[in-house]
Write a protein that holds these residues in place. Structure first.
Motif, PDB file in Angstrom:
ATOM      1  N   GLY A  24       0.820  -1.214   0.000  1.00  0.00           N
ATOM      2  CA  GLY A  24       0.000   0.000   0.000  1.00  0.00           C
ATOM      3  C   GLY A  24       0.847   1.255   0.000  1.00  0.00           C
ATOM      4  O   GLY A  24       0.571   2.202  -0.749  1.00  0.00           O
ATOM      5  N   ARG A  25       1.881   1.280   0.806  1.00  0.00           N
ATOM      6  CA  ARG A  25       2.789   2.442   0.833  1.00  0.00           C
ATOM      7  C   ARG A  25       3.474   2.621  -0.517  1.00  0.00           C
ATOM      8  O   ARG A  25       3.621   3.743  -1.002  1.00  0.00           O
ATOM      9  N   HIS A  26       3.883   1.523  -1.112  1.00  0.00           N
ATOM     10  CA  HIS A  26       4.527   1.587  -2.429  1.00  0.00           C
ATOM     11  C   HIS A  26       3.548   2.114  -3.476  1.00  0.00           C
ATOM     12  O   HIS A  26       3.902   2.964  -4.309  1.00  0.00           O
ATOM     13  N   ALA A  27       2.308   1.636  -3.448  1.00  0.00           N
ATOM     14  CA  ALA A  27       1.287   2.099  -4.394  1.00  0.00           C
ATOM     15  C   ALA A  27       1.032   3.597  -4.213  1.00  0.00           C
ATOM     16  O   ALA A  27       0.911   4.337  -5.200  1.00  0.00           O
ATOM     17  N   GLU A  28       0.971   4.061  -2.976  1.00  0.00           N
ATOM     18  CA  GLU A  28       0.748   5.488  -2.723  1.00  0.00           C
ATOM     19  C   GLU A  28       1.929   6.326  -3.201  1.00  0.00           C
ATOM     20  O   GLU A  28       1.751   7.422  -3.735  1.00  0.00           O
ATOM     21  N   TRP A  29       3.137   5.795  -3.047  1.00  0.00           N
ATOM     22  CA  TRP A  29       4.316   6.495  -3.526  1.00  0.00           C
ATOM     23  C   TRP A  29       4.274   6.635  -5.048  1.00  0.00           C
ATOM     24  O   TRP A  29       4.544   7.711  -5.591  1.00  0.00           O
ATOM     25  N   ILE A  30       3.917   5.565  -5.735  1.00  0.00           N
ATOM     26  CA  ILE A  30       3.813   5.606  -7.200  1.00  0.00           C
ATOM     27  C   ILE A  30       2.713   6.581  -7.625  1.00  0.00           C
ATOM     28  O   ILE A  30       2.884   7.372  -8.556  1.00  0.00           O
ATOM     29  N   ALA A  31       1.567   6.530  -6.944  1.00  0.00           N
ATOM     30  CA  ALA A  31       0.459   7.435  -7.266  1.00  0.00           C
ATOM     31  C   ALA A  31       0.874   8.890  -7.044  1.00  0.00           C
ATOM     32  O   ALA A  31       0.568   9.761  -7.872  1.00  0.00           O
ATOM     33  N   ALA A  32       1.584   9.167  -5.953  1.00  0.00           N
ATOM     34  CA  ALA A  32       2.051  10.528  -5.674  1.00  0.00           C
ATOM     35  C   ALA A  32       3.008  10.990  -6.771  1.00  0.00           C
ATOM     36  O   ALA A  32       2.926  12.133  -7.238  1.00  0.00           O
ATOM     37  N   LEU A  33       3.893  10.111  -7.195  1.00  0.00           N
ATOM     38  CA  LEU A  33       4.822  10.453  -8.275  1.00  0.00           C
ATOM     39  C   LEU A  33       4.061  10.767  -9.564  1.00  0.00           C
ATOM     40  O   LEU A  33       4.363  11.754 -10.245  1.00  0.00           O
ATOM     41  N   SER A  34       3.056   9.976  -9.882  1.00  0.00           N
ATOM     42  CA  SER A  34       2.288  10.223 -11.112  1.00  0.00           C
ATOM     43  C   SER A  34       1.540  11.559 -11.026  1.00  0.00           C
ATOM     44  O   SER A  34       1.427  12.269 -12.028  1.00  0.00           O
ATOM     45  N   LEU A  35       1.054  11.916  -9.839  1.00  0.00           N
ATOM     46  CA  LEU A  35       0.390  13.217  -9.670  1.00  0.00           C
ATOM     47  C   LEU A  35       1.390  14.358  -9.798  1.00  0.00           C
ATOM     48  O   LEU A  35       1.084  15.398 -10.392  1.00  0.00           O
ATOM     49  N   ARG A  41       1.205  19.298  -6.449  1.00  0.00           N
ATOM     50  CA  ARG A  41       2.102  19.318  -5.301  1.00  0.00           C
ATOM     51  C   ARG A  41       1.423  18.487  -4.218  1.00  0.00           C
ATOM     52  O   ARG A  41       0.237  18.685  -3.926  1.00  0.00           O
ATOM     53  N   ILE A  42       2.137  17.564  -3.635  1.00  0.00           N
ATOM     54  CA  ILE A  42       1.557  16.675  -2.630  1.00  0.00           C
ATOM     55  C   ILE A  42       1.577  17.381  -1.278  1.00  0.00           C
ATOM     56  O   ILE A  42       2.628  17.785  -0.788  1.00  0.00           O
ATOM     57  N   LEU A  43       0.389  17.532  -0.686  1.00  0.00           N
ATOM     58  CA  LEU A  43       0.263  18.155   0.632  1.00  0.00           C
ATOM     59  C   LEU A  43       0.303  17.122   1.748  1.00  0.00           C
ATOM     60  O   LEU A  43       0.700  17.435   2.872  1.00  0.00           O
ATOM     61  N   GLY A  44      -0.140  15.918   1.462  1.00  0.00           N
ATOM     62  CA  GLY A  44      -0.171  14.898   2.500  1.00  0.00           C
ATOM     63  C   GLY A  44      -0.306  13.498   1.927  1.00  0.00           C
ATOM     64  O   GLY A  44      -0.931  13.300   0.890  1.00  0.00           O
ATOM     65  N   ILE A  45       0.337  12.567   2.604  1.00  0.00           N
ATOM     66  CA  ILE A  45       0.211  11.152   2.282  1.00  0.00           C
ATOM     67  C   ILE A  45      -0.266  10.445   3.534  1.00  0.00           C
ATOM     68  O   ILE A  45       0.252  10.674   4.627  1.00  0.00           O
ATOM     69  N   ARG A  46      -1.301   9.637   3.380  1.00  0.00           N
ATOM     70  CA  ARG A  46      -1.921   8.931   4.514  1.00  0.00           C
ATOM     71  C   ARG A  46      -2.298   9.903   5.641  1.00  0.00           C
ATOM     72  O   ARG A  46      -1.943   9.705   6.795  1.00  0.00           O
ATOM     73  N   GLU A  47      -3.027  10.927   5.280  1.00  0.00           N
ATOM     74  CA  GLU A  47      -3.480  11.915   6.265  1.00  0.00           C
ATOM     75  C   GLU A  47      -4.574  11.298   7.125  1.00  0.00           C
ATOM     76  O   GLU A  47      -5.613  10.898   6.616  1.00  0.00           O
ATOM     77  N   LYS A  48      -4.306  11.231   8.391  1.00  0.00           N
ATOM     78  CA  LYS A  48      -5.271  10.627   9.325  1.00  0.00           C
ATOM     79  C   LYS A  48      -6.084  11.723  10.006  1.00  0.00           C
ATOM     80  O   LYS A  48      -5.542  12.728  10.436  1.00  0.00           O
ATOM     81  N   THR A  49      -7.386  11.484  10.069  1.00  0.00           N
ATOM     82  CA  THR A  49      -8.282  12.336  10.835  1.00  0.00           C
ATOM     83  C   THR A  49      -9.115  11.404  11.717  1.00  0.00           C
ATOM     84  O   THR A  49      -9.166  10.198  11.451  1.00  0.00           O
ATOM     85  N   PRO A  50      -9.775  11.934  12.714  1.00  0.00           N
ATOM     86  CA  PRO A  50     -10.655  11.074  13.523  1.00  0.00           C
ATOM     87  C   PRO A  50     -11.781  10.431  12.703  1.00  0.00           C
ATOM     88  O   PRO A  50     -12.360   9.442  13.115  1.00  0.00           O
ATOM     89  N   LEU A  51     -12.059  10.973  11.531  1.00  0.00           N
ATOM     90  CA  LEU A  51     -13.146  10.454  10.692  1.00  0.00           C
ATOM     91  C   LEU A  51     -12.661   9.494   9.618  1.00  0.00           C
ATOM     92  O   LEU A  51     -13.468   8.938   8.876  1.00  0.00           O
TER      93      LEU A  51
END
Length: 129
Positions: A24-35, A41-51
Motif C-alpha cells: 500500500g505504501r509503495h502504491a501510494e508512492w507511485i500514485a504521488a509520483l504520477s500526480l 504538489r503533494i500536501l499529505g500522504i496517509r493523512e489521518k483524521t478522527p473520521l
C-alpha cells in the motif's frame, strides 16, 4: 536442506498485514509520483483524521484533490474495492481536513482516484469518487 522455525498462527496474519502495508505504501508512492508529473504538489500522504484516512492530498493551482489509491490485479477489482461507505468516509475526512487547513477552503475540491493495475502506468480519474 534449511531449517525454518515454526510460524505461530497469529504470526502469519501479521506477516500478511505487513506485506499489504508495504504494498500500500509503495502504491501510494507511485500514485504521488504520477500526480507530481501531472503538476500537482503533494500536501499529505496517509493523512489521518478522527473520521478516517485520506491516501493523498494534492494541490494544483486552485484545485485541492483528495485522492484514493487502489492497487489491484484488474480494473474491475479496483473499481469494486471502492464502496459508497468509503466514499462518504473520505468526504467526511476531507471536510474535517479543510476545517483545519483554512488556506484551502476556497479552493475547488476534487475527489479523485488513482488505480494501479498490474505493471501499467497509474490510471488517474479526476472526480472519480
Amino acid at each position: 536442506m534449511g531449517w525454518r522455525r515454526a510460524t505461530a498462527p497469529g504470526e502469519r496474519g501479521r506477516d500478511a498485514r505487513r506485506s499489504r502495508e508495504r504494498q500500500g505504501r509503495h502504491a501510494e508512492w507511485i500514485a504521488a509520483l504520477s500526480l507530481r508529473l501531472r503538476g500537482y504538489r503533494i500536501l499529505g500522504i496517509r493523512e489521518k483524521t478522527p473520521l478516517g484516512e485520506i491516501d493523498l492530498i494534492a494541490v494544483r493551482g486552485r484545485r485541492v484533490a483528495f485522492v484514493e489509491v487502489k492497487r489491484r490485479a484488474t480494473l474491475e477489482a479496483a473499481e469494486a474495492a471502492i464502496s459508497a461507505a468509503q466514499r462518504a468516509r473520505i468526504r467526511r475526512a476531507a471536510n474535517l481536513w479543510l476545517a483545519r487547513n483554512e488556506r484551502y477552503r476556497t479552493c475547488e475540491l476534487g475527489f479523485d482516484i488513482v488505480f494501479l493495475i498490474g505493471g501499467r502506468w497509474p490510471r488517474y480519474i479526476p472526480n472519480g469518487l
